[in-house]
Design a protein around this motif. Structure first.
Motif, short mmCIF file in Angstrom:
data_model
loop_
_atom_site.label_atom_id
_atom_site.label_comp_id
_atom_site.label_asym_id
_atom_site.label_seq_id
_atom_site.Cartn_x
_atom_site.Cartn_y
_atom_site.Cartn_z
N PHE A 58 0.86 -1.17 0.00
CA PHE A 58 0.00 0.00 0.00
C PHE A 58 0.91 1.23 0.00
N ALA A 59 0.77 2.14 -0.96
CA ALA A 59 1.60 3.34 -1.05
C ALA A 59 1.04 4.43 -0.13
N THR A 60 1.17 4.22 1.16
CA THR A 60 0.56 5.09 2.15
C THR A 60 1.24 6.45 2.23
N GLY A 61 2.56 6.50 2.06
CA GLY A 61 3.28 7.77 2.14
C GLY A 61 2.82 8.75 1.08
N GLU A 62 2.68 8.27 -0.14
CA GLU A 62 2.21 9.11 -1.24
C GLU A 62 0.79 9.61 -0.97
N TRP A 63 -0.05 8.73 -0.44
CA TRP A 63 -1.44 9.08 -0.18
C TRP A 63 -1.54 10.16 0.91
N PHE A 64 -0.81 9.96 2.02
CA PHE A 64 -0.83 10.97 3.08
C PHE A 64 -0.25 12.29 2.59
N ALA A 65 0.86 12.25 1.83
CA ALA A 65 1.48 13.48 1.32
C ALA A 65 0.52 14.26 0.43
N ALA A 66 -0.22 13.53 -0.43
CA ALA A 66 -1.19 14.19 -1.33
C ALA A 66 -2.29 14.89 -0.53
N ALA A 67 -2.55 14.40 0.67
CA ALA A 67 -3.58 15.01 1.53
C ALA A 67 -2.97 16.06 2.47
N GLY A 68 -1.66 16.30 2.35
CA GLY A 68 -1.00 17.28 3.21
C GLY A 68 -0.84 16.81 4.64
N ARG A 69 -0.73 15.49 4.81
CA ARG A 69 -0.62 14.92 6.16
C ARG A 69 0.69 14.15 6.29
N GLU A 70 1.24 14.15 7.49
CA GLU A 70 2.45 13.37 7.78
C GLU A 70 2.08 11.92 8.07
N THR A 71 3.06 11.04 7.88
CA THR A 71 2.89 9.65 8.28
C THR A 71 4.23 9.06 8.67
N PHE A 72 4.22 8.12 9.56
CA PHE A 72 5.42 7.39 9.97
C PHE A 72 5.74 6.28 8.98
N HIS A 73 4.71 5.75 8.32
CA HIS A 73 4.86 4.61 7.42
C HIS A 73 4.80 5.05 5.96
N PRO A 74 5.92 5.09 5.24
CA PRO A 74 5.88 5.47 3.83
C PRO A 74 5.18 4.42 2.97
N GLU A 75 5.11 3.21 3.50
CA GLU A 75 4.38 2.15 2.83
C GLU A 75 3.99 1.10 3.87
N VAL A 76 2.96 0.35 3.54
CA VAL A 76 2.56 -0.79 4.36
C VAL A 76 2.64 -2.01 3.45
N VAL A 77 3.35 -3.03 3.89
CA VAL A 77 3.48 -4.26 3.10
C VAL A 77 2.91 -5.40 3.92
N VAL A 78 1.95 -6.10 3.33
CA VAL A 78 1.33 -7.24 3.99
C VAL A 78 1.67 -8.49 3.19
N ALA A 79 2.40 -9.40 3.84
CA ALA A 79 2.71 -10.69 3.21
C ALA A 79 1.60 -11.67 3.56
N PHE A 80 1.22 -12.50 2.59
CA PHE A 80 0.17 -13.47 2.83
C PHE A 80 0.39 -14.69 1.94
N THR A 81 -0.27 -15.77 2.30
CA THR A 81 -0.13 -17.03 1.56
C THR A 81 -1.44 -17.43 0.93
N VAL A 82 -1.37 -17.77 -0.34
CA VAL A 82 -2.51 -18.32 -1.07
C VAL A 82 -2.38 -19.83 -1.03
N THR A 83 -3.42 -20.50 -0.58
CA THR A 83 -3.42 -21.96 -0.54
C THR A 83 -4.37 -22.51 -1.59
N ALA A 84 -4.12 -23.73 -2.01
CA ALA A 84 -4.97 -24.38 -3.01
C ALA A 84 -6.39 -24.50 -2.47
N GLY A 85 -7.36 -24.30 -3.36
CA GLY A 85 -8.75 -24.46 -2.99
C GLY A 85 -9.40 -23.21 -2.44
N ARG A 86 -8.63 -22.17 -2.21
CA ARG A 86 -9.18 -20.91 -1.70
C ARG A 86 -9.69 -20.10 -2.88
#
Length: 106
Positions: A58-86
Motif C-alpha cells: 500500500f503506497a501510504t506515504g504518497e497518499w498521506f502526502a497528497a492530503a498534506g498529512r504526515e505519516t510514519f509509514h511510507p508504505e505498508v506491506v502485507v505478506a500473505f499465503t494463497v493456498t490451493a482451494g481458496r
C-alpha cells in the motif's frame, strides 16, 4: 485460482481511503497485480493468483502526502499465503498516520 481484494479505511477521519496505490508481487518480487483504491477505498486486484506467498504493498506515504498529512509509514506491506482451494482472499487495512491494522477478511 484465487482472487484478491482489499478495503482501506482512514481511522482518523472515519472515511474510505480513496486513491491509494497498490502493488502485488510474488515471492520472487515479480509483479502479479497493481491498482488503486476506488472512492469507497476498495480495489479488486487479481483474479488468478496461484498458490504461493505474495506481498501486497500500500503506497501510504504518497497518499498521506497528497492530503498534506504526515505519516510514519511510507508504505505498508502485507505478506500473505494463497493456498490451493481458496476461491477469494480479502485483505483489509485500517490506517492512521502512525499505526495500521490488517487481517484476513471474508
Amino acid at each position: 485460482m484465487t482472487s484478491l481484494s482489499t478495503h482501506v479505511l482512514d481511522a482518523v477521519t472515519g472515511t474510505p481511503a480513496a486513491g491509494i496505490g497498490l502493488d502485488v508481487t510474488d515471492a520472487d518480487g515479480a509483479p502479479a497485480a497493481s491498482g488503486r483504491t476506488d472512492d469507497d477505498g476498495r480495489a479488486r486486484l487479481a483474479e488468478d493468483l496461484a498458490p504461493g506467498t505474495y506481498r501486497l504493498r500500500f503506497a501510504t506515504g504518497e497518499w498521506f502526502a497528497a492530503a498534506g498529512r504526515e505519516t510514519f509509514h511510507p508504505e505498508v506491506v502485507v505478506a500473505f499465503t494463497v493456498t490451493a482451494g481458496r476461491e477469494h482472499l480479502h485483505v483489509p487495512l485500517l490506517l492512521s498516520p502512525f499505526a495500521y491494522s490488517t487481517y484476513r477478511g471474508s
